[in-house]
Design a protein around this motif. Structure first.
Motif, short mmCIF file in Angstrom:
data_model
loop_
_atom_site.label_atom_id
_atom_site.label_comp_id
_atom_site.label_asym_id
_atom_site.label_seq_id
_atom_site.Cartn_x
_atom_site.Cartn_y
_atom_site.Cartn_z
N CYS A 328 -33.50 27.89 52.99
CA CYS A 328 -31.96 27.96 53.35
C CYS A 328 -31.17 27.97 51.97
N PHE A 329 -30.62 28.97 51.49
CA PHE A 329 -30.29 29.51 50.44
C PHE A 329 -28.58 29.22 50.07
N PHE A 330 -27.99 28.60 49.20
CA PHE A 330 -26.79 28.42 48.67
C PHE A 330 -26.17 29.78 47.89
N PRO A 331 -25.13 30.26 48.42
CA PRO A 331 -24.73 31.49 47.61
C PRO A 331 -24.46 31.15 46.34
N PHE A 332 -24.62 32.17 45.38
CA PHE A 332 -24.21 32.11 43.96
C PHE A 332 -22.73 31.57 43.91
N LYS A 333 -22.26 30.64 43.31
CA LYS A 333 -20.78 30.12 43.24
C LYS A 333 -19.91 30.99 42.49
N ASN A 334 -20.54 31.95 41.56
CA ASN A 334 -19.88 32.95 40.74
C ASN A 334 -18.64 32.39 39.85
N SER A 335 -19.05 31.02 39.32
CA SER A 335 -18.13 30.41 38.27
C SER A 335 -19.15 29.86 37.28
N GLY A 336 -18.47 29.66 36.11
CA GLY A 336 -19.37 29.06 35.02
C GLY A 336 -19.86 27.69 35.19
N GLY A 337 -20.84 27.20 34.49
CA GLY A 337 -21.43 25.95 34.46
C GLY A 337 -21.94 25.55 35.61
N HIS A 338 -22.20 24.20 35.82
CA HIS A 338 -22.93 23.59 37.16
C HIS A 338 -21.86 23.23 38.15
N PRO A 339 -22.23 23.03 39.38
CA PRO A 339 -21.34 23.10 40.52
C PRO A 339 -20.42 21.74 40.28
N ASN A 340 -19.01 21.97 40.44
CA ASN A 340 -18.31 21.13 40.35
C ASN A 340 -18.12 20.03 41.79
N ILE A 341 -17.17 19.11 42.01
CA ILE A 341 -17.35 18.19 43.24
C ILE A 341 -17.03 19.27 44.42
N LYS A 342 -15.92 20.03 44.26
CA LYS A 342 -15.54 20.92 45.45
C LYS A 342 -16.83 21.71 45.85
N GLU A 343 -17.45 22.46 44.94
CA GLU A 343 -18.70 23.40 45.24
C GLU A 343 -19.77 22.42 45.61
N HIS A 344 -19.85 21.25 45.30
CA HIS A 344 -20.97 20.29 46.07
C HIS A 344 -20.65 20.08 47.52
N HIS A 345 -19.43 19.98 47.62
CA HIS A 345 -19.04 19.82 49.26
C HIS A 345 -19.16 20.92 49.98
N ALA A 346 -19.01 22.09 49.48
CA ALA A 346 -19.47 23.31 50.14
C ALA A 346 -20.87 23.32 50.23
N MET A 347 -21.57 23.10 49.44
CA MET A 347 -23.17 23.24 49.69
C MET A 347 -23.49 22.28 50.64
#
Length: 361
Positions: A328-347
């Protein structure tokens, strides 16, 4: 008459003195009513909290609670969680110190959890125990959660920099909050016990430092190669592996010291990469013959368009021929650095949906 009055005054003083000097209750780290999550090493005098997401919980009737802790570094942070709500962030000191975790609580039953936000390279913390007021009542631990989940990962799973809103991706423990990682969010959604075996910079074939995951995954203390974890103590229903992000960089840097140490002059070919991944997943399967295993990757640039690394994972999973091993692959977030909290919630939302659709537990 004077004698009676004198005795009444004396008794009143004794009552007041006794009431005002009720001894606080020390709840030692090894008290059986405490609940631990994560790989915990128990010393004779304290519990060691090393891994991200490690925690200790207590249930009691009372208005306040303290804890005695000693950090072996200066970069660790903890969430204080009261009745399942994060109320504060605690920075532990290298001196053995008693910290007030909560006070002025309402009457009734309370559950307090001390949760390690930071990863083990920030150091370990010695937990000596809690302290309750003399009139408080220690209660039995909550019924253990039936479900169990375990994660193996790198900085993404550790939640490196997820609270750094500056965009600078700073490495300091202050900005790391594993409680808001996709892994911990997923565990809470399913009300599952949670183990997190992760380290920023780690890989399957090569890391940014000498240790790789196959050399670390079976340790109780990540800094000690001799002390091994007893896998019979915790058998997860679901294992999630999110690795290869660091490998995808280092295999292209032949001047890197760890590249030279692991590969010499020549980068590994696809066959070698796939075999290494298969070997690690097989090691996990050997520890947990009946667990469901989800092989993930992302959401950083190892899953960007054109990357070969998801294909390596898919090929390894296919070759293992195990109907309880998934990808199961998480799509490239296409933003700099590591995932932020919002991006972690999406994952987490994606992983939760995948588990609900594919796994019965």
């Amino acid at each position: 008459m004077r004698t009676i009055v004198k005795n009444i005054i004396l008794l009143s003083c004794v009552f007041v003195f006794g009431f005002c000097n009720v001894q606080n209750q020390d709840i030692a780290f090894d008290q059986p009513n405490l609940t631990y999550e994560g790989r915990i090493r128990f010393r004779p005098d304290a519990a060691e909290l090393s891994w991200s997401g490690s925690s200790v919980s207590i249930q009691f009737k009372g208005s306040s609670i303290s804890a005695t802790l000693q950090d072996l570094d200066t970069a660790n942070y903890y969430n204080v969680i009261v009745d399942r709500k994060v109320i504060s962030k605690l920075h532990t000191d290298t001196l053995k110190t008693k910290y007030i975790l909560a006070s002025g609580l309402s009457e009734g039953i309370h559950q307090v959890q001390l949760y390690k936000r930071t990863e083990w390279d920030k150091g370990k913390t010695l937990f000596y125990g809690f302290e309750l007021p003399g009139d408080a009542k220690l209660l039995p631990a909550e019924t253990p959660k039936k479900r169990k989940i375990e994660f193996y990962g790198n900085s993404i799973t550790s939640a490196y920099g997820n609270e750094d809103t500056s965009g600078k991706d700073r490495p300091y423990g202050y900005f790391q909050n594993n409680y808001e990682s996709y892994a911990a969010i997923t565990a809470r959604h399913f009300n599952a016990q949670y183990h997190c075996i992760s380290k920023s910079g780690i890989g399957v074939l090569v890391s940014w430092f000498p240790l790789i995951m196959s050399e670390m995954y079976d340790r109780i203390d990540p800094n000690d190669s001799v002390l091994k974890w007893d896998f019979s103590k915790y058998t997860p229903d679901v294992v999630v592996i999110n690795l290869f992000q660091n490998d995808s960089w280092i295999v292209n840097i032949p001047k890197n010291e760890q590249f030279k140490n692991r590969f010499g002059k020549d980068a590994p070919d696809s066959t070698t990469i796939i075999a290494a991944y298969k070997d690690f997943v097989s090691s996990i399967r050997g520890k947990y013959p009946h667990s469901s295993i989800i092989c993930t990757l992302g959401s950083m640039d190892a899953t960007q368009k054109g990357s070969q690394w998801p294909g390596y994972v898919q090929t390894a999973v296919s070759q293992l021929k195990d109907d309880k091993i998934f990808s199961c692959f998480f799509p490239f977030k296409n933003s700099g650095g590591h995932p932020n909290i919002k991006e972690h919630h999406a994952m987490a939302d994606q992983l939760i949906g995948f588990i609900e659709e594919n796994i019965e537990w």
